[in-house]
Design an enzyme around this catalytic site. Structure first.
Site, short mmCIF file in Angstrom:
data_model
loop_
_atom_site.label_atom_id
_atom_site.label_comp_id
_atom_site.label_asym_id
_atom_site.label_seq_id
_atom_site.Cartn_x
_atom_site.Cartn_y
_atom_site.Cartn_z
N GLU A 220 0.81 -1.22 0.00
CA GLU A 220 0.00 0.00 0.00
C GLU A 220 0.85 1.27 0.00
O GLU A 220 0.36 2.36 0.28
CB GLU A 220 -0.93 -0.02 1.22
CG GLU A 220 -1.86 -1.21 1.25
CD GLU A 220 -2.56 -1.35 2.60
OE1 GLU A 220 -3.57 -0.66 2.80
OE2 GLU A 220 -2.10 -2.15 3.43
N SER B 165 -6.19 -2.64 2.17
CA SER B 165 -6.56 -2.17 0.84
C SER B 165 -7.08 -3.28 -0.07
O SER B 165 -7.03 -3.18 -1.29
CB SER B 165 -5.37 -1.46 0.15
OG SER B 165 -5.11 -0.23 0.76
N TYR C 267 -9.43 2.81 -5.32
CA TYR C 267 -8.50 3.87 -5.70
C TYR C 267 -8.63 4.38 -7.14
O TYR C 267 -8.02 5.39 -7.48
CB TYR C 267 -7.07 3.41 -5.43
CG TYR C 267 -6.86 3.05 -3.97
CD1 TYR C 267 -7.05 4.01 -2.98
CD2 TYR C 267 -6.52 1.76 -3.59
CE1 TYR C 267 -6.90 3.69 -1.65
CE2 TYR C 267 -6.36 1.44 -2.25
CZ TYR C 267 -6.55 2.40 -1.29
OH TYR C 267 -6.40 2.08 0.04
N ARG D 108 -11.74 3.44 11.76
CA ARG D 108 -12.85 3.23 10.83
C ARG D 108 -13.15 1.75 10.76
O ARG D 108 -12.27 0.94 10.47
CB ARG D 108 -12.49 3.75 9.43
CG ARG D 108 -13.71 4.01 8.54
CD ARG D 108 -13.34 4.15 7.08
NE ARG D 108 -13.02 2.84 6.50
CZ ARG D 108 -11.87 2.56 5.89
NH1 ARG D 108 -10.92 3.46 5.79
NH2 ARG D 108 -11.67 1.35 5.39
N ASP E 70 -15.25 -1.52 9.20
CA ASP E 70 -15.87 -1.96 7.95
C ASP E 70 -16.88 -3.07 8.24
O ASP E 70 -16.61 -3.98 9.04
CB ASP E 70 -14.80 -2.48 6.98
CG ASP E 70 -13.84 -1.38 6.55
OD1 ASP E 70 -14.24 -0.20 6.58
OD2 ASP E 70 -12.70 -1.70 6.19
N GLU F 198 -13.45 -5.68 10.04
CA GLU F 198 -12.17 -5.27 10.61
C GLU F 198 -12.23 -3.80 10.96
O GLU F 198 -13.18 -3.09 10.61
CB GLU F 198 -11.03 -5.53 9.62
CG GLU F 198 -11.18 -4.80 8.30
CD GLU F 198 -10.11 -5.22 7.30
OE1 GLU F 198 -9.20 -4.42 7.07
OE2 GLU F 198 -10.20 -6.35 6.76
N ASN G 169 -9.78 -0.25 10.94
CA ASN G 169 -8.58 0.41 10.43
C ASN G 169 -8.12 1.47 11.43
O ASN G 169 -8.89 2.38 11.78
CB ASN G 169 -8.86 1.08 9.09
CG ASN G 169 -9.35 0.09 8.05
OD1 ASN G 169 -8.56 -0.53 7.36
ND2 ASN G 169 -10.66 -0.08 7.95
N GLY H 234 -7.49 5.84 5.43
CA GLY H 234 -7.02 6.67 4.33
C GLY H 234 -7.30 8.14 4.59
O GLY H 234 -8.36 8.50 5.08
#
Length: 302
Positions: free
Chosen positions: A13, A141, A208, A247, A249, A262, A264, A268
């Protein structure tokens, strides 16, 4: 302030982290800070020297190093304040098998799973029923993620160079909508509904490539579901011992049940990334979000 912006690293990443760092640098400069970029992949040994004369470290690394707590550990050794969670909590959150045990202990619904250490990958056959999702245990990612429907597909997946030598995590596939929900210190942010326009899931390209995904914030879901997602995101944040921001998910199953995938610890941070979009929805510009994260990092130091 003098801020050391730590970005890049050597994970898959890397380019994403560097792209985000360019926008972070612009934002920090607009706030009046002097910014020095440090890339651990270029000179990990030089971190302590680079930190000399700096007032704060802003970390924008994804995967390892960064989300695994390594850089945080080094900064803690020299008493350098930084944003985000400490080294111990970062390590637990990045390791999906460890995090899932913590989720389950906290009563948070997460898909059934198996951990597959690298030394057992060649002879592994899942106990879970197909279809399953298989992914690197400490990746991000969506790199190396595969949706596997049968033994033949599993054999083909395990033979790919991308996952060679890695510990894996397998999960029961939850088909449904993808959502994410951020936490910013004492505040839980509005969730985002994620609708990839290509592929089976929110993969690397969907994340992305411009226009590859529709991201709706706030998510067009019921107040009841919004509250439930926010509650689960906050509970996961607290169970992992995280600080400042994170964050979470989710997958929303066909029956309306949310499953936590999971969390983060270094989401990002481009102006259009998911967590900044959520912050924007509650009135925080990208620069204001950066300022808030610096404030939170300094508060922990004090």
């Amino acid at each position: 302030m003098n801020i050391l912006l730590i970005a890049g690293g050597w994970s898959g990443e890397r380019e994403v982290a560097l792209s985000g760092a360019r926008q972070i640098e612009k934002g920090l400069t607009a706030l009046g800070h002097a910014v020095t970029l440090f890339d651990p992949a270029r000179d990990l040994r030089g971190l302590y020297a680079a930190a000399a004369g700096q007032d704060f470290a802003f970390i924008n690394l994804h995967g390892s190093p960064g989300e695994d707590g390594l850089i945080q550990c080094l900064l803690e050794r020299i008493d350098m304040p930084y944003q985000g969670s400490d080294s111990r909590s970062s390590l637990m959150a990045l390791n999906k098998a460890v995090a899932k045990q913590i989720f389950e202990a906290a009563g948070l619904a997460t898909p059934q799973w198996e951990f597959v250490p690298a030394c057992h990958v060649n002879e592994w056959r899942p106990l879970l029923p197909f279809p399953i999702v298989v992914k690197p245990n400490t990746g991000g990612s969506s790199l190396g993620v595969g949706i596997i429907g049968c033994e033949e597909e599993l054999d083909a997946y395990l033979a790919t160079p991308e996952i060679a030598g890695q510990d894996l995590l397998a999960e029961v596939l939850i088909r449904g909508q993808e959502l994410t929900c951020g936490v910013l210190e004492g505040e839980t942010l509005p969730p985002i509904l994620i609708r990839p326009k290509r592929g089976e899931f929110f993969d690397y390209d969907s994340k992305y490539l411009p226009g590859a995904t529709e991201e709706i914030c706030p998510a067009p879901v019921s107040d009841e579901l919004t509250t439930r997602l926010q509650s689960m995101a906050r509970a996961a944040h607290d169970a992992l011992g995280l600080s400042d921001y994170s964050r979470a998910d989710f997958m929303l199953a066909a029956d309306g049940s949310p499953y936590l995938l999971e969390v983060n610890t270094l989401p990002g941070m481009t102006a259009t990334s998911l967590l900044p979009q959520e912050a924007q929805a509650v009135g925080l510009s990208f620069e204001q979000l950066l300022a808030r994260l610096i404030e939170l990092g300094l508060r922990k130091k004090r």
